[in-house]
Design an enzyme around this catalytic site. Structure first.
Site: not given
Length: 432
Positions: A136, A138, A143, A152, A210, A212, A244, A248, A251, A255, A264, A268, A361, A375
């Site tokens: 997968d 990114y 996204h 962040r 997600e 995709e 996918d 959250r 994760q 992560y 994850k 899928t 995504t 999001e």
């Protein structure tokens, strides 16, 4: 484009026009073993029956390979390579063409026509490929930026490497399932209080989808040998829709430092029909502009390797009420599938026929174009109002997500994927 007309009745708005002819794996009451077919309008052409009825008599190049149309997956057909995919698809188009050169093959062959053409609703769909490995990526810039802002802040939303390479992680092929398969809410470690770094084992409380695309590989590469960016398109078989699913809260805890794991790997979902690369070529487009200069091994020299696919996500609640929660375009990707393959193999990682790559995504800039609930809800801070008045921040048990996608733009010449759907069922109750 709409000059291609079939002798079959095909609704003008059908996503399975004569310009498409996607390949999939079906089973039926008469042939319960999975085998290949192509979708045309609201019917399928059963390729095992078509082959047994001498349907490929006028196509000599495929005759030594006709056994591929009795296999339980499309892997053997995919392994024949893009030139043969192209020949087979074009031949089937001529067989189905209104004034085609081969009316005796199917149009005027009542016995074969009655047996080989089957209504889609009378078919069971299966995973189209045997998937050895799944990666997968990114590549959805909007996204990645939006999620980066959430965790962040805008100054550090994108990591320094983001625009220089297709960021990815190795997924879990064993949990890739075909559309319509229920998705069980996963259990995992979560933090109920971020200030207290002591997790609990709990059903996921922030279950997400997600939006995709997935792309299957049809040509293997050897260990230690990179696939050049100029050769990469010939390694690609076709595209499917993909969801996918993501946990959250699981994760967020797991992560660091190695990325997603249990958050994850529980499910899928992909659509059952593989739209061949040649069917997508008329909708080839540029992706998002990259203001960072790619290294030569990723430089496509402005080749249009993205596709103008209109994508939509619908959420149906347990009560049966449906709401469209996202509309966006597949052009909202920074890196293409050829670039993903070139980067994945640059260190010598080998690929096998049937390996699957996910785009990551796909989100646009508008709120209505954001391809996941993380999001849209700003990680649970903002409610998403559905058409029936209900609200969501993340998915509830009983919710069903359905992704659709179509390109072509002109009635009678639409190229679509069918549906990619999955319904959430409750987590298993764990007792220790």
């Amino acid at each position: 484009m709409a000059s291609l007309r079939s002798w079959l009745e095909i609704a003008p708005k059908s996503h399975f026009s004569l310009y498409n002819l996607p390949f999939g794996i079906i089973s039926t009451a008469s042939i319960p073993e999975p085998h290949p077919a192509v979708a045309i309008g609201d019917q399928v052409l059963d390729l095992q029956i078509f082959t047994a009825g001498n349907g490929f008599a006028a196509l000599s190049t495929i005759q030594p390979h006709q056994a591929v149309f009795s296999r339980p997956t499309l892997n053997d057909f995919a392994a024949l390579g893009r030139p043969l995919h192209r020949v087979v698809r074009e031949y089937l188009q001529t067989v189905l063409l209104e004034d085609g050169p081969f009316p005796d093959v199917l149009k005027e062959n009542k016995a074969l026509r009655d047996n080989a053409l089957i209504t889609q609703k009378d078919c069971r769909m299966h995973l189209p490929m045997h998937i050895n490995d799944y990666t997968d990526f990114y590549a959805g810039l909007h996204h990645a930026y939006n999620v980066g802002v959430l965790f962040r802040g805008p100054q550090n939303a994108l990591q320094p490497n983001y625009k220089h390479l297709p960021v990815g992680y190795h997924g879990r092929a064993s949990s890739v399932v075909v559309s319509g398969t229920p998705i069980r809410r996963p259990n995992g470690q979560i933090l109920t209080d971020p200030a207290v770094k002591e997790p609990i084992l709990s059903p996921c409380r922030k279950l997400d989808m997600e939006l995709e695309l997935g792309c299957f590989v049809c040509k293997p590469s050897a260990m230690g040998e990179p696939v050049r960016i100029t050769d990469a398109p010939e390694h690609l078989f076709g595209v499917v829709l993909m969801n996918d699913w993501s946990a959250r809260d699981i994760q967020a805890w797991e992560y660091v430092p190695l990325g997603p794991f249990n958050s994850k790997n529980f499910g899928t979902t992909i659509s059952p029909w593989v739209v061949l690369m040649d069917a997508l070529e008329p909708s080839a487009s540029a992706g998002l502009q990259n203001d960072a200069k790619c290294l030569p091994y990723l430089d496509e020299h402005q080749r249009k390797s993205h596709y103008a696919i209109d994508l939509s996500v619908e959420l149906t609640t347990d009560s049966g009420s449906s709401s469209t929660i996202c509309k966006t375009s597949a052009t909202n990707l920074l890196f293409s599938f050829p670039q993903m393959l070139a980067h994945h193999t640059v260190g010598g990682c080998p690929f096998n026929v049937g390996d699957l790559m996910g785009s990551g995504t796909i989100s646009g800039e508008a709120k209505s174009a954001k391809g996941c609930l993380l999001e849209q809800s700003e990680n649970g801070k903002v409610s998403i109002r559905l058409d029936d008045g209900q609200e969501r921040m993340f998915l509830q048990d009983g919710d069903e997500i359905t992704i659709t996608g179509v390109c072509g733009g002109e009635e009678g010449a639409l190229v679509g994927f069918g549906q990619c759907s999955g319904k959430i069922i409750s987590a298993i109750e764990l007792k220790f």
